[in-house]
Design an enzyme around this catalytic site. Structure first.
Site, PDB file in Angstrom:
ATOM      1  N   ILE A   1      38.891  33.515  42.247  1.00 17.56           N
ATOM      2  CA  ILE A   1      39.334  33.139  43.786  1.00 17.56           C
ATOM      3  C   ILE A   1      38.658  31.723  44.070  1.00 17.56           C
ATOM      4  O   ILE A   1      37.495  31.483  44.285  1.00 17.56           O
ATOM      5  CB  ILE A   1      38.548  34.160  44.471  1.00 17.56           C
ATOM      6  N   ARG A   2      39.429  30.893  44.421  1.00 17.59           N
ATOM      7  CA  ARG A   2      39.211  29.528  44.843  1.00 17.59           C
ATOM      8  C   ARG A   2      38.155  29.058  43.968  1.00 17.59           C
ATOM      9  O   ARG A   2      37.118  28.422  44.324  1.00 17.59           O
ATOM     10  CB  ARG A   2      38.543  29.536  46.315  1.00 17.59           C
TER      11      ARG A   2
ATOM     12  N   ARG B   1      34.934  21.922  42.298  1.00 15.80           N
ATOM     13  CA  ARG B   1      35.178  22.951  43.124  1.00 15.80           C
ATOM     14  C   ARG B   1      36.645  22.938  43.175  1.00 15.80           C
ATOM     15  O   ARG B   1      37.410  22.115  43.313  1.00 15.80           O
ATOM     16  CB  ARG B   1      34.490  22.461  44.226  1.00 15.80           C
TER      17      ARG B   1
ATOM     18  N   GLU C   1      30.355  30.924  48.414  1.00 16.00           N
ATOM     19  CA  GLU C   1      30.586  29.686  49.002  1.00 16.00           C
ATOM     20  C   GLU C   1      29.452  28.894  48.613  1.00 16.00           C
ATOM     21  O   GLU C   1      28.159  29.082  48.973  1.00 16.00           O
ATOM     22  CB  GLU C   1      30.824  29.649  50.462  1.00 16.00           C
ATOM     23  N   SER C   2      29.444  28.001  47.652  1.00 11.71           N
ATOM     24  CA  SER C   2      28.281  27.376  47.021  1.00 11.71           C
ATOM     25  C   SER C   2      27.523  26.511  47.982  1.00 11.71           C
ATOM     26  O   SER C   2      26.303  26.312  47.762  1.00 11.71           O
ATOM     27  CB  SER C   2      28.798  26.606  45.834  1.00 11.71           C
TER      28      SER C   2
ATOM     29  N   GLU D   1      32.372  40.934  38.188  1.00 10.61           N
ATOM     30  CA  GLU D   1      32.002  42.027  38.942  1.00 10.61           C
ATOM     31  C   GLU D   1      33.099  42.690  39.838  1.00 10.61           C
ATOM     32  O   GLU D   1      32.698  43.629  40.362  1.00 10.61           O
ATOM     33  CB  GLU D   1      30.756  41.548  39.853  1.00 10.61           C
TER      34      GLU D   1
ATOM     35  N   CYS E   1      31.341  32.011  39.513  1.00 15.04           N
ATOM     36  CA  CYS E   1      32.036  31.062  40.609  1.00 15.04           C
ATOM     37  C   CYS E   1      31.093  30.179  41.230  1.00 15.04           C
ATOM     38  O   CYS E   1      30.700  29.107  40.515  1.00 15.04           O
ATOM     39  CB  CYS E   1      32.860  32.002  41.268  1.00 15.04           C
TER      40      CYS E   1
ATOM     41  N   HIS F   1      35.256  36.209  38.385  1.00 17.91           N
ATOM     42  CA  HIS F   1      34.580  37.088  38.915  1.00 17.91           C
ATOM     43  C   HIS F   1      34.607  38.466  38.298  1.00 17.91           C
ATOM     44  O   HIS F   1      34.977  39.394  38.546  1.00 17.91           O
ATOM     45  CB  HIS F   1      34.928  37.668  40.291  1.00 17.91           C
TER      46      HIS F   1
HETATM   47  N1  GLN Z   1      35.427  27.712  46.475  1.00 18.24           N
HETATM   48  C1  GLN Z   1      33.979  28.282  46.294  1.00 18.24           C
HETATM   49  C2  GLN Z   1      32.905  27.043  46.253  1.00 18.24           C
HETATM   50  O1  GLN Z   1      33.514  25.898  46.172  1.00 18.24           O
HETATM   51  C3  GLN Z   1      33.701  29.219  45.021  1.00 18.24           C
HETATM   52  C4  GLN Z   1      34.570  30.407  45.591  1.00 18.24           C
HETATM   53  C5  GLN Z   1      33.921  31.691  44.718  1.00 18.24           C
HETATM   54  O2  GLN Z   1      32.773  31.940  44.422  1.00 18.24           O
HETATM   55  N2  GLN Z   1      35.023  32.729  44.616  1.00 18.24           N
HETATM   56  O3  GLN Z   1      31.631  27.440  46.389  1.00 18.24           O
END
Ligand code: GLN
Length: 199
Positions: free
Chosen positions: A143-144, A106, A48-49, A182, A79, A180
């Site tokens: 992922i998001r 984002r 989560e940034s 990894e 990400c 991702h």
């Molecule tokens: N949605 C996250 C963000 O805005 C990033 C998602 C992720 O790193 N998988 O920070």
């Protein structure tokens, strides 16, 4: 032995550390400014940034990370890590390193349930591919995920989705992927980053 630090404040740092170990690299976990000493490269993981940005501010890492990136330390953001590297985050004033001349959006593909995988053709990986791997697409896990909306002049686009949305880019010592690597067995992107470290 090369030392590639992994920012270990929040997110998928354990998976990056495991992949680097498999590649014979020493992957110190970075939590404090003193952990940055003597690194040959650094990975900022997904997560989560906003949280990573806040923790990096609390632990006084932001200024030091900016300085190292400006001085040429290879840094790879995956990400959330890509969001932190970006100069511009659309509609958001959250903490960032702002090292890379890209604008990101984002959660560009929607919420968690809209997470997806895609097979990407990434010619830049040919340089680190075995005969067997050459030309093989890269299974990318989103992922998001953010997307890259704009890139500056010195930025090379490495990968885009079929619709043209940019999802991987490089600017000199800086590498960014919206997905991702990894989380899959294919470690070509990690090898690509190790090549940057060797340059
Ligand atoms: N949605 C996250 C963000 O805005 C990033 C998602 C992720 O790193 N998988 O920070």
């Amino acid at each position: 032995m090369r030392r590639i630090g992994v920012l270990a404040l929040q997110g998928s740092f354990i998976e990056h550390i495991a992949t680097l170990k498999r590649l014979g690299v020493e992957p110190p976990a970075v939590k404090l400014p003193k952990d940055l000493v003597g690194l040959d490269g650094l990975i900022i993981p997904g997560g989560e940034s906003t949280t990573i940005g806040k923790l990096a501010t609390t632990y006084k890492l932001i200024e030091e990370l900016k300085r190292l990136g400006e001085d040429g330390l290879p840094i790879w953001g995956t990400c959330a890590g890509m969001i932190l590297l970006a100069r511009e985050i659309e509609g958001d004033s959250q903490t960032r390193l702002g090292l890379m001349d890209i604008a990101v959006e984002r959660n560009a593909f929607g919420r968690q349930v809209e997470s997806f995988e895609a097979d990407l053709v990434i010619p830049a990986l040919d340089g680190v591919s075995s005969e067997e791997e050459k030309g093989k697409s890269f299974r990318a896990v989103f992922i998001r995920a953010p997307s890259v909306k704009r890139v500056g002049e010195g930025v090379e686009v490495l990968a885009a989705l079929d619709e043209g949305v940019i999802v991987a880019a490089r600017q000199g010592n800086l590498l960014a992927t919206a997905f991702h690597p990894e989380l899959t067995e294919d470690n070509r992107f990690h090898r690509y980053f190790l090549n940057l470290v060797e340059l």
